[in-house]
Design an enzyme around this catalytic site. Structure first.
Site, mmCIF file in Angstrom:
data_model
loop_
_atom_site.group_PDB
_atom_site.id
_atom_site.type_symbol
_atom_site.label_atom_id
_atom_site.label_comp_id
_atom_site.label_asym_id
_atom_site.label_seq_id
_atom_site.Cartn_x
_atom_site.Cartn_y
_atom_site.Cartn_z
ATOM 1 N N VAL A 1 -16.062 11.828 21.908
ATOM 2 C CA VAL A 1 -15.037 10.855 21.519
ATOM 3 C C VAL A 1 -15.498 9.405 21.697
ATOM 4 C CG1 VAL A 1 -13.114 12.416 21.961
ATOM 5 C CG2 VAL A 1 -13.875 10.846 23.770
ATOM 6 N N LYS A 2 -16.701 9.193 22.215
ATOM 7 C CA LYS A 2 -17.181 7.828 22.413
ATOM 8 C C LYS A 2 -17.699 7.246 21.094
ATOM 9 C CE LYS A 2 -16.393 7.681 26.886
ATOM 10 N NZ LYS A 2 -16.112 9.065 27.281
ATOM 11 N N ILE A 3 -18.222 6.016 21.143
ATOM 12 C CA ILE A 3 -18.605 5.283 19.928
ATOM 13 C C ILE A 3 -19.703 6.022 19.164
ATOM 14 C CG2 ILE A 3 -19.335 3.051 19.019
ATOM 15 C CD1 ILE A 3 -16.739 2.918 20.641
#
Length: 389
Positions: free
Chosen positions: A190-192
């Protein structure tokens, strides 16, 4: 109701898949040439001297604490508004943990509260060895102010930048370690950008980098310049520290290296989504995210706060209504010290009033590069409906 819109989601391209397949068809699946290539690329992107890839940001935080000598009898301070890993890493080293309240606008560690707490700790000989400010939602803490307060007492700094790759502070990339000893990124899905699971520790200090490289792989080295044995045989290696198996694989690094090439596009889209939320939510009874003038967020999260002065709908009612409408909102985060494990250590409500006030009102809306305009419109309409009297 259609399918649920998640609060976060990875974006995987054909190029990403091809990069992973190339490694799967190569001679190296674990520690091969792609891991150092990924490290070099992230270091160059952020303007740091060294990058050490590991299997999670939690692992990166742990080896960062170890490299700075954190151990039994030491103290580490962090923000209460973070995933539990920021604090747990210090406990893994046998240290004690405490928390510094947040700024009520940015939700990051408050430099004023930090300065006050450091002054009190100096008077009682209970200063921390390390502080871990957390760049919540992708917005950098006010690192110059935090660095100024910490350096007055010789306190070291690890930036938990798990949310913040692609962000900037004072026109410089987050991760350049200008105001810290070590900075840590997360590459959770879910991170960049993502490596599946993975993390990285960046530093400008040669010694810290070498310690972290040792600790990610059992404390073992084959580097002739580091060996204690003179004229070592070609098969020789040494365990010099009690390290861990925290290595990132070449398979994961290939995904990360490919994802890194899309970083600027991901950030641009996230900023576009944030601007659209800002405009559309301006008339609703919510507080939209405030941005520090020195920071450009990477917008890992878009957090609103329900304003109880302007609506009779409770925080829980709004959250439940959004979930029921198929909008996968979340809450980042429950203050760490309110968790049962930390309460058993002696922590109690009331420690960080600003963090607890935030917790009573915050909702993370869907925010990811693949969020479509139609999905965002559905989120906005859903929030308006949930708040309607």
């Amino acid at each position: 109701m259609g399918s649920t819109i998640p609060y976060g989601r990875q974006t995987i391209s054909a190029a990403d898949i091809a990069a992973v397949v190339d490694v799967l068809q190569s001679d190296f699946l674990t520690q091969g040439p792609v891991v150092p290539a990924f490290e070099d690329a992230v270091a160059a992107c952020c303007g740091a001297r060294h990058a050490v890839a590991v299997n999670s940001a939690t692992s990166a935080l742990h080896i960062a604490c170890k490299a700075l000598g954190v151990g039994p009898g030491d103290r580490v301070w962090t923000s209460p508004l973070t995933f539990v890993a920021s604090a747990n890493a210090a406990l893994y080293c046998g240290a004690d943990v405490d928390f510094v309240d947040v700024d009520p606008r940015s939700y990051n560690m408050c430099p004023e509260r930090l300065a006050e707490k450091l002054e009190d700790a100096a008077a009682s000989a209970t200063l921390p060895k390390v502080i871990i400010p957390v760049h919540l939602a992708g917005q950098s803490c006010d690192m110059a102010a935090i660095h100024a307060a910490a350096s007055r007492y010789g306190v070291r700094i690890i930036e938990d930048a798990s949310h913040a790759i692609g962000g900037s502070y004072r026109d410089q990339p987050v991760g350049n370690c200008r105001f810290s000893d070590i900075a840590v990124f997360s590459f959770h899905p879910v991170k960049i950008i993502t490596t599946g699971e993975g993390g990285m520790a960046l530093t400008n200090d040669d010694t810290l980098a070498e310690l972290m490289r040792l600790d990610r792989s059992h404390g073992i080295t084959r580097d002739p310049e580091l060996l204690t044995e003179a004229d070592a045989a070609p098969w020789y290696y040494e365990q010099q520290r009690l390290g861990f198996n925290y290595r990132l694989t070449d398979v994961a690094a290939a995904l990360g290296l490919s994802q890194l090439s899309a970083l600027h596009g991901f950030i641009a889209r996230r900023r576009q989504i944030a601007s659209a939320y800002d405009a559309a939510l301006s008339t609703l009874p919510v507080t939209t995210p405030w941005q520090h003038p020195d920071a450009q967020s990477s917008w890992h999260l878009y957090v609103v706060r329900i304003d109880p002065r302007r609506t009779s709908r409770t925080h829980r009612e709004v959250f439940a209504a959004l979930r029921a409408a198929g909008i996968g909102v979340n809450l980042h985060y429950i203050p760490v010290y309110l968790q049962p494990y930390y309460r058993a250590l002696g922590f109690a409500p009331g420690l960080c009033p600003a963090a607890e006030a935030y917790y009573g009102e915050a909702i993370s809306l869907p925010m990811f590069a693949g969020l479509t305009d139609a999905q965002q419109a559905e989120v906005i309409a859903g929030l308006a409906g949930a708040l309607a009297e």
